[in-house]
Design a protein around this motif. Sequence first.
Motif, PDB file in Angstrom:
ATOM      1  N   UNK A  71       4.685   7.616   4.129  1.00  0.00           N
ATOM      2  CA  UNK A  71       4.873   6.875   2.788  1.00  0.00           C
ATOM      3  C   UNK A  71       3.743   6.761   2.049  1.00  0.00           C
ATOM      4  N   UNK A  72       3.552   6.094   1.016  1.00  0.00           N
ATOM      5  CA  UNK A  72       2.378   5.937   0.099  1.00  0.00           C
ATOM      6  C   UNK A  72       1.328   5.104   0.917  1.00  0.00           C
ATOM      7  N   UNK A  73       1.524   4.337   1.749  1.00  0.00           N
ATOM      8  CA  UNK A  73       0.746   3.433   2.347  1.00  0.00           C
ATOM      9  C   UNK A  73       1.577   2.648   3.523  1.00  0.00           C
ATOM     10  N   UNK A  74       0.734   1.900   4.131  1.00  0.00           N
ATOM     11  CA  UNK A  74       1.353   0.997   5.629  1.00  0.00           C
ATOM     12  C   UNK A  74       2.274   0.016   4.755  1.00  0.00           C
ATOM     13  N   UNK A  75       1.845  -0.661   3.678  1.00  0.00           N
ATOM     14  CA  UNK A  75       2.550  -1.608   3.134  1.00  0.00           C
ATOM     15  C   UNK A  75       4.123  -1.109   2.749  1.00  0.00           C
ATOM     16  N   UNK A  76       4.243   0.124   2.136  1.00  0.00           N
ATOM     17  CA  UNK A  76       5.596   0.740   1.713  1.00  0.00           C
ATOM     18  C   UNK A  76       6.172   0.930   3.310  1.00  0.00           C
ATOM     19  N   UNK A  77       5.723   1.102   4.258  1.00  0.00           N
ATOM     20  CA  UNK A  77       6.320   1.569   5.446  1.00  0.00           C
ATOM     21  C   UNK A  77       6.694   0.124   6.039  1.00  0.00           C
ATOM     22  N   UNK A 173       8.214  -4.080  15.870  1.00  0.00           N
ATOM     23  CA  UNK A 173       7.659  -3.427  14.817  1.00  0.00           C
ATOM     24  C   UNK A 173       6.278  -3.939  14.846  1.00  0.00           C
ATOM     25  N   UNK A 174       5.253  -2.785  14.946  1.00  0.00           N
ATOM     26  CA  UNK A 174       3.995  -3.023  14.934  1.00  0.00           C
ATOM     27  C   UNK A 174       3.074  -2.526  13.617  1.00  0.00           C
ATOM     28  N   UNK A 175       2.260  -3.495  13.275  1.00  0.00           N
ATOM     29  CA  UNK A 175       1.283  -3.072  12.048  1.00  0.00           C
ATOM     30  C   UNK A 175      -0.016  -2.739  12.747  1.00  0.00           C
ATOM     31  N   UNK A 176      -0.234  -1.321  12.527  1.00  0.00           N
ATOM     32  CA  UNK A 176      -1.474  -0.918  13.295  1.00  0.00           C
ATOM     33  C   UNK A 176      -2.558  -0.476  12.359  1.00  0.00           C
ATOM     34  N   UNK A 196       4.038   1.328  12.103  1.00  0.00           N
ATOM     35  CA  UNK A 196       3.549   1.562  10.784  1.00  0.00           C
ATOM     36  C   UNK A 196       1.984   1.736  10.781  1.00  0.00           C
ATOM     37  N   UNK A 197       1.541   2.622  10.155  1.00  0.00           N
ATOM     38  CA  UNK A 197       0.325   3.127  10.098  1.00  0.00           C
ATOM     39  C   UNK A 197      -0.214   3.487   8.675  1.00  0.00           C
ATOM     40  N   UNK A 198      -1.673   3.276   8.595  1.00  0.00           N
ATOM     41  CA  UNK A 198      -2.147   3.940   7.301  1.00  0.00           C
ATOM     42  C   UNK A 198      -3.155   4.819   7.237  1.00  0.00           C
TER      43      UNK A 198
END
Length: 383
Positions: A71-77, A173-176, A196-198
């Motif tokens: 995706x474009x970034x982790x926020x989009x994910x 769901x994990x925000x990494x 989710x990763x950036x």
Amino acid sequence: MEKIYFDHAATSWPKPPQVLAAINSYFTDYGANINRGGYQAAYGAAEIVYETRERLAALFNFPDCKNTVFTANITAALNLLLKGLLRPGDHLLTSSMEHNAVMRPLQQLARQGVEFDCLPCDERGRLLLEHLPALCRPQTRAVTLTHASNVCGTLMPIAEVGRFCRERGLFFIVDSAQTAGIFPIDMQAMCIDALAFTGHKGLLGPQGTGGMILSDELAARLEPLISGGTGSISHTEDIPAFLPDRFEAGTLNLPGLFGLHAALRYLTETGLDTIRERELALTGLFLQAAAELPRLKLLGLSGIEGRAPVVALQTPEHDEAEIAQGLAERGVMTRVGMHCAPRAHRTLGSYPTGALRFSFGHTNTEAEIAAAVAHLERLTHGF
């Protein structure tokens, strides 16, 4: 004037030289789109993207690289995961330390009939696990949790929450954003259904890269938020049912993914343990020196155990924004304010003032720590 960069929690800098070379290589040697052209440049670019999926799946111990979605970034994910999964009447659990990349989508969903509760954390940002069972409902579908606070660096007990979710049949769901590329993340052992990763923080890649790795079970429940051309099954107007195409409509950020590919290779060659130990050693030096300054208040944990290389301070006798500006005038780059996480600041007791955040990378030096602390001491003493 010497420049000292202590804003790695926002984006890592400088990038490894290999990253810049890879981005340039895309434009000079490839230039083509993938899944569209029947010629060697397109095939070569597609191979780099596929290898990037492989490297990410290996880094996070997921068995199938096709489940890596860009995706474009982790926020989009995170938006895709939350809005694609939850329906009116569903319930979700999160924490009181989350970034607005989670909280704002949840507030949108709440207006559509989705409910959520925030697991409480203490004044150091530590999750109070004992509240988890009581806050679950029959309608609870998932738990989403940051791996580390972007405000104060406190780590969350991901493995424990993951096991709880697996036992209860909940998606996890994990925000990494603050940990990928620094701390080991094992999706299998930690029972993570979606990571989710950036690309532009600990993974050391360029901005505009990110995504998610998700289980087949969760993917089957997700509704795509964006649909369009994928270069696959182009004879039909239906969205592909298979991964990653189902969630990758349109052209990917290929220059960025070339850069991320090189960054992942650099991480493997350097070693996550080496990077993490270096960053935490610098964090420890900063914490030790800052503790000797009487006009500072530390948010979060006092030592390096249980934290990412992120430190938040308040200056009760001074405006934090003025201190940040004074540091910037002396070449020290930090971030001040609410850090897109007002609920976290409420938990830490720093709302609405906010805090001054220092975040460290493995290319920083001991001399830079000493210089920044010296500037901080002079500014908080008023000269």
